[in-house]
Scaffold this motif. Structure first.
Motif, mmCIF file in Angstrom:
data_model
loop_
_atom_site.group_PDB
_atom_site.id
_atom_site.type_symbol
_atom_site.label_atom_id
_atom_site.label_comp_id
_atom_site.label_asym_id
_atom_site.label_seq_id
_atom_site.Cartn_x
_atom_site.Cartn_y
_atom_site.Cartn_z
ATOM 1 N N ASP A 57 0.839 -1.199 0.000
ATOM 2 C CA ASP A 57 0.000 0.000 0.000
ATOM 3 C C ASP A 57 0.873 1.249 0.000
ATOM 4 O OD1 ASP A 57 -2.207 -1.598 0.100
ATOM 5 O OD2 ASP A 57 -2.537 -1.376 2.257
ATOM 6 N N SER A 85 -15.539 6.915 -3.114
ATOM 7 C CA SER A 85 -15.082 8.021 -2.271
ATOM 8 C C SER A 85 -16.248 8.646 -1.509
ATOM 9 C CB SER A 85 -14.378 9.082 -3.123
ATOM 10 O OG SER A 85 -15.296 9.916 -3.831
ATOM 11 N N ASN A 88 -16.960 6.142 1.253
ATOM 12 C CA ASN A 88 -15.895 5.981 2.241
ATOM 13 C C ASN A 88 -14.876 7.122 2.111
ATOM 14 O OD1 ASN A 88 -14.012 5.072 4.076
ATOM 15 N ND2 ASN A 88 -14.065 2.951 3.363
ATOM 16 N N LYS A 91 -11.281 6.648 3.824
ATOM 17 C CA LYS A 91 -10.331 5.828 3.074
ATOM 18 C C LYS A 91 -9.779 6.602 1.883
ATOM 19 C CE LYS A 91 -9.853 1.498 0.494
ATOM 20 N NZ LYS A 91 -10.545 0.285 -0.029
ATOM 21 N N CYS A 92 -10.646 7.352 1.211
ATOM 22 C CA CYS A 92 -10.203 8.160 0.079
ATOM 23 C C CYS A 92 -9.127 9.149 0.504
ATOM 24 C CB CYS A 92 -11.399 8.898 -0.523
ATOM 25 S SG CYS A 92 -10.977 9.954 -1.928
ATOM 26 N N VAL A 95 -5.755 7.188 1.251
ATOM 27 C CA VAL A 95 -5.045 6.708 0.070
ATOM 28 C C VAL A 95 -4.560 7.865 -0.806
ATOM 29 C CG1 VAL A 95 -5.242 5.356 -2.059
ATOM 30 C CG2 VAL A 95 -6.312 4.526 0.044
#
Length: 311
Positions: A57, A85, A88, A91-92, A95
């Motif tokens: 990741d 996105s 969530n 999370k967007c 990342v």
């Protein structure tokens, strides 16, 4: 470009794999990817000893070690789905925003010559002031778009205070071979090709009169190569400066495949913009001048899907 060491984050993805394919001809390429949306299958046809792969990741892997000795970094790893996105946003942000920050820090610490960041036309939001130029205020309408805007700002910040050369390329609607039709944020083109190829009705969200500035992936690759070989920094539209409606795509694909499958219409998706078309005059500073034939490139893409039967 030749005899350089470069890193491509997201190098197993649709755009990233095409970039790797071009770079590996005369350069050493390090790919960073976790296969969340890309696939090793996208580079299986490349038989070069100068390609290495680092799985992990973008927020967890040791980028400082990986970028050691790199001349250029092309950052394409991202959550690229607008619907995801919206569902969530945390999370967007992790990342896409933390991801670009880690890339920039590692590039700075390794004195990389330039970072090329894959941004998006989504940063403009649902702006009707077409064609969209880079001086239009950003008005993001999804967490994905906002994360790309933040990435651009981080790039400019690192250029300003750390003297790390960066450039952000605002891709419009990219299409071409190897694009995953099952991806939520893939261009409508692979969705339509896959459905029609498999005798299914393509789904159009909204009335189909929304328009997009579609650009063939090979032109995206050329823009990346040009971007790292110029002294230019900042944000640039990468597109054709022309637009096509979604409704226009279906008959073209049908004709190429020798079929006559009508689409079905569904409710518009949250976060999607109505119209998009770029002003590409600034991109000429990069030597980017996309003389394209959309219908020929679309037909070439259709033929690739037929030959590979990706569904």
């Amino acid at each position: 470009m030749k005899n350089k060491k470069v890193a491509v984050t997201g190098g197993l993805g649709f755009i990233g794999s095409h970039l790797v394919e071009a770079l590996c001809q005369e350069n050493e390429v390090v790919i960073v990817d976790n296969e969340s949306s890309g696939s090793i299958k996208n580079i299986n046809h490349l038989e070069f000893d100068n390609i290495s792969l680092e799985f992990g990741d973008i927020t967890e892997i040791n980028l400082k070690k990986i970028f050691d000795g790199c001349d250029y970094v092309f950052h394409h790893a991202a959550m690229a789905s607008v619907p995801e996105s919206v569902a969530n946003p945390l999370k967007c942000n992790l990342v896409n925003v933390t991801g670009i920050l880690k890339v920039l820090l590692a590039a700075r610490d390794n004195e990389v010559k330039k970072v090329v960041f894959a941004s998006s036309a989504a940063v403009y939001g649902d702006c009707n002031n077409l064609p969209l130029s880079e001086d239009i205020p950003i008005k993001s309408v999804s967490p994905y778009a906002l994360s790309k805007a933040a990435g651009e700002m981080y790039c400019q910040l690192f250029t300003d205070i750390y003297q790390l050369p960066t450039i952000s390329l605002r891709y419009f609607n990219v299409f071409g071979p190897r694009q995953d039709p099952n991806s939520q944020y893939a261009s409508v083109i692979p969705h339509f090709i896959s459905n029609i190829l498999n005798e299914k009705k393509p789904v159009i969200f909204g009335d189909g009169e929304q328009s997009r500035d579609f650009i063939y992936v090979k032109h995206i690759v050329n823009a990346n190569l040009s971007a790292c070989q110029t002294d230019q920094t900042g944000s640039f539209n990468i597109a054709t400066g022309k637009r096509t409606t979604i409704n226009q795509l279906v008959p073209i694909i049908n004709r190429t495949l020798g079929k006559s499958i009508d689409p079905i219409y569904d409710e518009p998706r949250p976060g999607d913009v109505k119209h998009s078309m770029a002003d590409v005059s600034k991109a000429k500073l990069l030597g980017f001048n996309p003389s394209t034939n959309f219908f020929e490139e679309l037909s070439e893409t259709v033929r690739w899907f037929v030959e590979n039967q990706r569904n």
